[in-house]
Every structure is written in structure tokens, then in C-alpha cells.
Write a protein that holds these residues in place. Structure first.
Motif, PDB file in Angstrom:
ATOM      1  N   PHE A 120       1.216  -1.177   0.213  1.00 39.26           N
ATOM      2  CA  PHE A 120      -0.106  -0.610   0.338  1.00 39.26           C
ATOM      3  C   PHE A 120       1.101   1.642  -0.139  1.00 39.26           C
ATOM      4  O   PHE A 120       0.564   2.263  -0.218  1.00 39.26           O
ATOM      5  CB  PHE A 120      -1.260   0.185   0.967  1.00 39.26           C
ATOM      6  N   SER A 179      -5.759  -2.229  -7.721  1.00 32.54           N
ATOM      7  CA  SER A 179      -4.327  -1.666  -6.879  1.00 32.54           C
ATOM      8  C   SER A 179      -3.614  -2.813  -7.400  1.00 32.54           C
ATOM      9  O   SER A 179      -2.585  -2.334  -7.488  1.00 32.54           O
ATOM     10  CB  SER A 179      -3.887  -1.940  -5.093  1.00 32.54           C
ATOM     11  N   PHE A 225       1.913   7.011  -0.818  1.00 28.33           N
ATOM     12  CA  PHE A 225       0.527   6.360   0.112  1.00 28.33           C
ATOM     13  C   PHE A 225      -0.436   6.700  -0.801  1.00 28.33           C
ATOM     14  O   PHE A 225      -1.311   6.552  -1.357  1.00 28.33           O
ATOM     15  CB  PHE A 225       0.166   5.452   1.015  1.00 28.33           C
ATOM     16  N   TYR A 277      -0.362   5.953  -4.311  1.00 29.17           N
ATOM     17  CA  TYR A 277      -0.692   4.780  -4.880  1.00 29.17           C
ATOM     18  C   TYR A 277      -2.488   4.392  -4.570  1.00 29.17           C
ATOM     19  O   TYR A 277      -2.297   4.662  -5.647  1.00 29.17           O
ATOM     20  CB  TYR A 277      -0.761   3.659  -2.691  1.00 29.17           C
TER      21      TYR A 277
END
Lengths: 367, 374, 158
Positions: free
Chosen positions: A127, A278, A309, A312
Motif C-alpha cells: 500500500f 491496486s 501512499f 498509490y
């Protein structure tokens, strides 16, 4: 650690997690330390699951509303952000209707299989820098293997409901997921060839000088499109939502489910979408790695200001938006066209694509 | 049949029967289709109708002619005005009343607007039948503009009750012409989106082309009229062959295809919207001046005899047959509703297709269930 | 060879058609100004219905609490559903004549189909439609309304 300012943690979680680990190991035996860590991670994932699931339901409703010239949920909380929480509370209080003649053990088991599979995959996803539960050296293999197990839950749900619509939905889902698993895997293998590793942390690190979708240019882009298509099919989302085609099969495999058990399927669908997105962002768009271009030091420095993150989440939500746009634009395919698309188009293209990528890597024609 | 549907034990040679409806998202109401399946292939479709039978024909026998109008709204609620017009034309023919030109033109414009909004809803719900839910909202968004025109002039959105024997209930609203012109301008500019989202879409074309073919012979022998029949090459446009109201003074093309598959039934409706806009454009700017209604006797009594009138609704040929015994109530009233006849062909054209195609075929015939049951 | 060309042409055409559709939906997503829905209960104050909107049957009264209804019952005869009941009484006017007048004009909203035949057929224009459309009630009896206000009288000269 003490010399660093507190906000540095957002850029690299490794010292933070390491200090927790060391603290635990110093105060108890290694077995209990690992157990405690697992419990902590499990609770964090449970929280994450609920929050992401609820947010995605809200986000989906907003996206489709805006696409359809509507406002979407706007009553509970500002811009309706608590709408899904209210829905969840409603579903929690709803009656779980027992189905006559249903195989009650399998009927109750099915939603949990779907949920457990979700958790297992979530564990392998990086993550952020240092936010990675298990870093397998066969990460991608693990993800492909585990995520294909969710079809068992769907098949069980359709079979044990003892309903004709559910059965047709489950059979469609089975045929679909089994065949799309193939092109999903091959699309990832194309990128594994480029990365030279199956370990997700290595793959992310390899994209420090540029994301794979730019590094591998044409074959990587083709693999990306194929991955998005087959990922959408994997998650049973439109235009591949044959398993729950509402205009044909009312609700497909979860027709007979009610209350929280239905909510599990519903949430699992969204978490599945999150997982697909993801993985796509990790493998094609560099995961938590900021946008770096080769040796442009200044540019890379500026991009590094945004915490990993955030990168991400941004990439993941971009891909989620793409998947939603697909769902809300296209009509549904028919089951035989779905298989035609897979076996006549995606699979041959994919195989050729793997070859091209291998050739590219051999010749060193990638960036 | 009933027992078989409930029976869950399946043998290899027994058909796998499922109930589509009466509560099912794609039957557009309370139509019940008992479908025999082999795998996903449709072997037989048996429609069961009558779930919202209200006995409109029988009710008409105890209502006066002006009162009957409001019931016809509720048969094919998407062609409400055209149904009104059919009864009015029949009564006027029986009474031998000369209708003012203004009334004829306004009726024609309203009928064409009704056709457009009906086809817009068809486009919307057809997209949804095939799984593209965004179409539904785009279709309804544009249909809303037509409904606003109706609401401003007639006070009703779907259930307009605008015609009455001898003319119209009220004159058109002063804004009517401007609104209609605005709508046509808007709708012409937005039609390309319909093509971008559905007509040209490769998934949509794959789903519909070659599915549910209806040959010209079958269309004629089953009596499939309206856009569904014309997609098979059955030239059955009553506006063209037997003009009523103001259709004899406008130029328009009868949309005809020869393929007769689901895609062309869809395309026929899209093309008809364009033709309807042409018709409206020819009439809207020169609505003749004059009275909007003829002074009628307070109690209408049709002379003894049988009267027949046919009109072209958005779904096909609507025939109104009145038997009068000279009383103020009709002795017998019969509607030949297009949907009921079109439903008959469903089993014939959907055999050997997949269950998803059945939804596409049933959607392309564009049923309005209250019109089937009456 | 031809079939190979067909194969790739099919893919290209398909993707192009899909992109065209996606561009439309994507454009709408990024143009929130095109939203057509209204926040209904919040915009009650500035929600204007069309003046011919058939919301609710009313009998307009003037400021002296006078209406135009003579109690002739033509609306009742014309109503296809029996949603109007006219109950009349005999009154004595100042100059000693007896005449028929309205006692109660009962309107069953639950039966009404808004065909407007009552409004159209009324010889003295005593009935009209209002723009009220929020008819939901908890009790069925509330749907039966008396249209003439208590103590109202017929307008002079009707």
C-alpha cells in the motif's frame, strides 16, 4: 528515528513498523510477538476493508450519478457521504431469510469464502513504502492463485440456493471466471518478464526510473488493456456482469440472499474491484512509486513531495474510475460472446504479446 | 405447466422451466413468460397475460363517449394521446362532424410528440434491458422535455386526456410552439449521443444484429404492425396508407427495412423519431387559426350501427370498433391493441436463441403490458 | 489474408466504437452543470408547476367566501368514476323565493382520474384544478374532501 520530523512517517513506514516489531520482540517471545503482529494487522485489514468497501459503494453511486446527469446520494451527511453507513446499518438489522430446500451449510458458507479470499489477496498488496503485510517472493503468483478461488464462493451460492435463476447465474460466473483467469494471468506474466521478478516489492522498486507501462511501451500497454478487461470480468462487473445480470436473471447467484449475507457479496464485489485496481496500479503504474522519469533529478524530487501512499491511492482510484466508466457506458455481453472475446481475441493477442515482450526484453528495447 | 414450474427436480430430457415475471425487471410490467430452457438456449416461450386486466372494453359499455376517452389513456399509456384520438375520430366519423383544421393539426403534432416520447422511452429501457443503464437516464432526460410540453398544454404528463369528441379539451398553451421548436432543436443536437452510446456500440451490435429474425411473411401472417412490422418490410403505416387528421398534408417517409432482426426493429424506432420531427416541423409554424372545438350536444348519441377507425400508435395499428344501438353508451366497444398482437410472435422468433437474446427480442417488440391486458 | 485483415479491422472498429461511447459518458461525468435532477423536498419554495397542471380539484372562493356552484350536478353526471357527489338543499332567498343550492360538494380524490370533464362541463366555471400535488395521507378518509367551504354562499349573479 527521533531526529526525523514526525511527518516523515508518511514517506516511509519502514522505521515505524520496525520499531513496533522490535518493541514487541524485546518484551515477549518471538512466537507471541508474531501472533500479536498478526492480530494487529488483521484488525487493521478489517477496518480497512470496511472503510474502503463503504467508500467504494458511495463512490460508485456518485460516479454513476454524475455520468447519468444525476446528483446521487445527497441526504445523509455532507454530499451524502454517510449514505452507505446508513445502508450498512439497515442491512445489519435486516432479517436473514432462511430458504426452504436450500443447502443451509453451503448457503451460509458461500459469502464467507468470497470474503476470506478478499482478505488473503489484500495481505499481499503493497500500500505504501513499508506498508506491506507479507512480501512473498512469488507475490504475483500468490495473488493470481488466491483470487481465482472466489469463484468457488459464487458457485456455492448459486448451487446451494436451490433457485433456478441462481443456478444459471453461478454457471455463467463459473464459465466466465475460469476463462478470464487465463488472460489475467498471461497479462501479468507479460509484466513479470519485464520485471524479472514475481516479488511485488521488487517490481515496485524496479519502477523507480519509470513506470512499467512507459518502460514496456507497446506490449505493456496492450497487457494493461487486457488486464483491465479481464479484471473487470473477474470481478463480475458490467459489461461482464452476466452472473448477476439483473435484466435477465433478476440478481443471479445472490438472488436468494438477504441482509448481511447479501451485503457480504456486495462488499466483496467492490473490494475485488479495489484489488484488481491496486494490482494494476502496482504492476503497470508503479504502485506507491511516484512518477519518475529516468534521470531527471529535479523532476523526480518534485514528484517525491507527494507521499507514496497518496500516489498509490490516486492511481488505484484512477483505475477504479476507468472500470466504473466501463460499467456505466456499455451494454452487457452475451455468454457466448463473452467466451468468444476471451478465446478468439484476448488469449491469442495475449500469447503474441508475451512473445513480443520476451523479445523486447532480450533485445533490451525497453526503456 | 404450473406444476412443472414449481418442480425443482430436473431430468435430462425435461425442459428447465423458469418464470420470467410477473415480477421481473425486463418484462416492463406484469407480463409472465414461462420459458423452457435447454442450458441457456430458449426452447419455448409461453406468455401468460392478464395480470392487470381491468376490463376496459366492458367498462366502456357503461360510460358515455366523452368519458371513454380517459380510459383509453390507460391502455397504452405511452401513446395516450393517439388512443384518445382514435376514439374521438371514430365518434366524430359516426356523428358526421366536420372538425376544424386547427384541431386536426394540433392533434397531429401532439400525436407525433407522443410517438417521439414513446420511442425515447423505448431507447432508454432497451439500453437497460441489454445492461447499459446509463441509456435509461439519458432517454428519460430527453423525454422529460416532451412531457413538459404535454404538461403545460394539457395538464397531464403521460395521461393527457387531451382530445375529446369534437375537438380538444383546451386550446394549446401560448408557449406551445416555442417549446416544441426548442425541443426539436435540442433533440436533433443530442441524437448523435444515442448513436455513440448504443447504436454504434460494438457490444450492442453484436447483441442485436441477426437476433430474432422475423420474415415478411411471418410479420404479415402474425399481424405484427408498427415499427416492429416495418423492420421486416411490412408496409403497414396507417398514417401513409389511410391518412387521418393532418397526415395527408405532410411529407414523410415510411421507415422500412427488410432485415427484420432486433437491430432493425430498434433502428426503425430511431428513424421514426427523426421522421416525427420532420412532420412536426412542417406543421408547427403554421397552425391554422380557428376554434379548438366544435360545439357538441351535451349528450352524444351515436346513430345505430357499427363504426371502425384505425390509427397508428407508437407500437402499431390500434383499431377501435364501436357497435352502437343508438344509446348514449356504446353497445360494444372493441380495441385491437397492437401490443397484444405483437406479443403473439414472441415465441416464434425467440426459439433457439439464448436467454439473454429473449430479453433483447422482447425489448425490441416494445411491449406496454396494460395495452396487452386492457 | 482477407480474414486476417477482417479480424484486426473488427478489433479496431470495436475499440473505436467503445471509445466513442466512453467519451460521451466521461464528458458528462466532468460537467456537473448538466445535472438535470432537482433536490425535490428542498426546492419546494421555488417549485412552480404549470398553470394548467391538474393537481387537485378545488372550488375557488372569493374573499367574501362566495363560490359559483349552483349545485346543478352536471359535474357529478359527467364524472366517469363517481368521484364527485353533489348534495343540494333548498334555501329561501331574501325575496321569499325558494331555490336549490349546494349543501356539500364532496370530492373523492382517491377515485379521481383527472380527466377534467367536471371542470370542462361546469356551466358556471365553479370548479378548477389547483397546483397542489402532495396528496399522500396516512388515513384514507382524508382523501374525501368537501370542496365548498363551511358557511360559503353562492356568488350573486351566477
Amino acid at each position: 528515528m527521533t531526529s526525523e520530523p514526525w511527518w516523515k512517517i508518511f514517506y516511509d513506514f519502514t522505521p515505524f513498523t520496525k520499531s513496533i516489531d522490535e518493541g514487541l520482540r524485546s518484551s515477549m517471545s518471538p512466537f507471541w510477538a508474531v501472533t500479536t503482529e498478526m492480530v494487529i494487522v488483521g484488525i487493521l485489514f478489517l477496518l480497512f476493508y470496511a472503510v474502503v468497501g463503504l467508500f467504494l459503494v458511495y463512490w460508485e453511486r456518485k460516479v454513476c450519478a454524475f455520468i447519468q446527469n444525476r446528483l446521487g446520494p445527497n441526504r445523509i451527511g455532507p454530499y451524502g457521504i454517510f449514505q452507505t453507513v446508513a445502508d450498512l446499518i439497515k442491512l445489519l438489522f435486516k432479517e436473514l431469510i432462511p430458504i426452504k430446500n436450500a443447502d443451509s451449510f453451503l448457503f451460509n458458507l458461500a459469502p464467507y469464502i468470497v470474503i476470506i479470499v478478499n482478505f488473503m489477496v489484500l495481505g499481499a498488496i503493497p500500500f505504501g513504502k513499508g506498508l506491506h503485510a507479507i512480501d512473498f517472493n512469488i507475490g504475483i503468483f500468490y495473488v493470481i492463485a488466491v483470487s481465482s478461488m472466489s469463484v468457488i464462493g459464487v458457485l456455492l451460492a448459486g448451487w446451494s440456493s436451490n433457485s433456478k435463476y441462481s443456478l444459471i447465474g453461478a454457471m455463467r460466473s463459473g464459465a466466465m471466471i475460469v476463462s478470464y483467469e487465463l488472460s489475467l494471468g498471461l497479462a501479468l506474466i507479460t509484466m513479470v518478464i519485464l520485471a524479472g521478478s514475481m516479488q511485488l516489492s521488487v517490481i515496485v522498486e524496479a519502477q523507480r526510473t519509470g513506470w512499467f507501462i512507459f518502460k514496456g511501451h507497446i506490449p505493456a500497454f496492450i497487457a494493461f488493456i487486457i488486464y483491465i478487461i479481464s479484471g473487470t470480468a473477474e470481478t463480475n462487473r458490467g459489461p461482464f456482469d452476466l452472473a448477476e445480470a439483473e435484466s435477465e436473471l433478476t440478481a443471479g447467484y445472490h438472488t436468494e440472499y438477504s441482509g448481511m449475507k447479501f451485503a457480504f457479496f456486495y462488499l466483496a464485489e467492490f473490494i475485488n474491484m479495489f484489488i484488481v485496481a491496486s494490482i494494476a496500479s502496482t504492476i503497470f503504474l508503479g504502485g506507491w512509486m511516484p512518477l519518475h522519469i529516468g534521470s531527471w533529478e529535479g523532476f523526480n524530487k518534485i514528484m517525491d513531495i507527494i507521499p507514496p501512499f497518496i500516489w498509490y491511492l490516486g492511481k488505484t482510484f484512477f483505475i477504479i474510475y476507468l472500470i466504473m466508466l466501463l460499467k456505466w457506458t456499455f451494454p452487457r455481453l452475451r455468454i457466448d460472446q463473452l467466451l468468444t472475446l476471451e478465446w478468439k481475441y484476448l488469449l491469442p493477442i495475449n500469447l503474441v504479446n508475451v512473445l513480443i515482450m520476451a523479445f523486447l526484453v532480450l533485445m533490451g528495447w525497453h526503456f | 405447466m404450473e406444476e412443472q414450474v414449481l418442480n425443482t427436480a430436473i431430468n435430462e430430457d425435461e425442459p428447465y422451466l423458469i418464470n420470467m415475471g410477473p415480477q421481473h425487471p425486463s418484462t416492463h410490467g406484469v407480463l409472465r413468460l414461462v420459458v423452457s430452457l435447454k442450458g441457456e438456449t430458449v426452447k419455448n416461450v409461453v406468455p401468460h397475460i392478464g395480470y392487470i386486466h381491468r376490463g376496459i372494453e366492458k367498462m366502456c359499455e357503461s360510460l358515455t363517449y366523452p368519458q371513454i376517452i380517459h380510459l383509453t389513456d390507460r391502455m397504452d399509456y405511452l401513446s395516450a394521446h393517439i388512443n384518445n384520438e382514435a376514439v374521438c375520430l371514430n365518434v366524430e366519423k359516426a356523428l358526421e362532424i366536420e372538425i376544424p383544421e386547427r384541431v386536426k393539426v394540433i392533434r397531429t403534432i401532439m400525436a407525433e410528440l407522443t410517438r417521439i416520447q414513446s420511442h425515447q422511452l423505448f431507447w432508454a429501457s432497451y439500453g437497460m434491458d441489454l445492461g447499459g443503464q446509463t441509456c435509461y437516464f439519458y432517454g428519460l432526460r430527453d423525454r422529460e422535455k416532451v412531457l413538459d410540453i404535454f404538461e403545460e398544454t394539457t395538464g397531464g404528463r403521460m395521461i393527457v386526456s387531451y382530445s375529446c369528441p369534437g375537438g380538444l379539451m383546451y386550446d394549446i398553451h401560448p408557449n406551445f410552439q416555442k417549446r416544441v421548436n426548442d425541443f426539436i432543436k435540442y433533440f436533433r443536437s443530442i441524437l448523435w449521443e444515442y448513436d455513440a452510446i448504443l447504436t454504434g456500440n460494438v457490444i450492442f451490435r453484436e447483441r442485436t444484429i441477426g437476433i430474432g429474425k422475423l420474415s415478411l411473411e411471418d410479420a404479415v401472417s402474425y399481424g405484427v404492425t408498427g415499427p416492429s412490422g416495418r423492420a421486416s418490410g411490412f408496409s403497414c403505416d396507417i398514417r401513409k396508407h389511410d391518412p387521418y387528421s393532418a397526415y395527408d398534408r405532410v411529407k414523410f417517409n415510411e421507415v422500412l427495412f427488410t432485415e427484420g432482426d432486433t437491430y432493425h426493429r430498434y433502428l426503425a424506432r430511431i428513424e421514426e423519431m427523426k421522421e416525427s420531427m420532420n412532420i412536426i416541423e412542417q406543421l408547427i409554424d403554421n397552425i391554422p387559426e380557428g376554434p379548438y372545438t366544435v360545439k357538441m350536444k351535451p349528450v352524444l348519441k351515436l346513430p345505430e350501427g357499427e363504426y371502425f377507425q384505425k390509427v397508428e400508435t407508437a407500437r402499431g395499428e390500434l383499431d377501435v370498433f364501436i357497435v352502437s344501438d343508438g344509446n348514449k353508451y356504446p353497445f360494444r366497444m372493441k380495441f385491437r391493441s397492437p401490443n397484444f398482437v405483437n406479443l403473439g410472435v414472441l415465441n416464434h422468433i425467440s426459439k433457439e436463441f439464448k436467454i439473454a437474446d429473449l430479453v433483447a427480442i422482447a425489448g425490441s417488440l416494445d411491449f406496454v403490458i396494460p395495452d396487452i391486458d386492457r | 489474408m482477407n480474414s486476417v485483415v477482417q479480424y484486426f479491422k473488427g478489433i479496431a472498429d470495436g475499440i473505436w466504437s467503445l471509445l466513442k461511447g466512453m467519451s460521451v459518458t466521461n464528458r458528462y461525468f466532468f460537467s456537473p452543470g448538466k445535472i438535470v435532477t432537482q433536490k425535490y423536498p428542498n426546492n419546494r419554495k421555488d417549485l412552480v408547476m404549470f398553470d394548467r397542471f391538474k393537481g387537485d380539484l378545488i372550488m375557488p372562493h372569493d374573499e367574501k367566501n362566495e363560490h359559483k356552484c349552483t349545485g346543478c350536478g352536471i359535474c357529478q353526471i359527467n364524472c366517469p368514476n363517481g368521484s364527485i357527489e353533489v348534495i343540494s338543499k333548498t334555501i329561501t332567498t331574501e325575496d321569499g323565493k325558494t331555490r336549490k343550492a349546494i349543501d356539500k360538494h364532496i370530492y373523492h380524490l382517491g377515485k379521481c382520474t383527472f380527466c377534467a370533464l367536471c371542470v370542462k362541463s361546469c356551466p358556471s366555471d365553479a370548479l378548477a384544478f389547483s397546483q397542489e400535488f402532495e396528496h399522500a395521507v396516512f388515513n384514507k378518509e382524508l382523501l374525501t374532501k368537501q370542496l365548498n367551504k363551511p358557511g360559503s354562499q353562492i356568488m350573486k349573479g351566477v
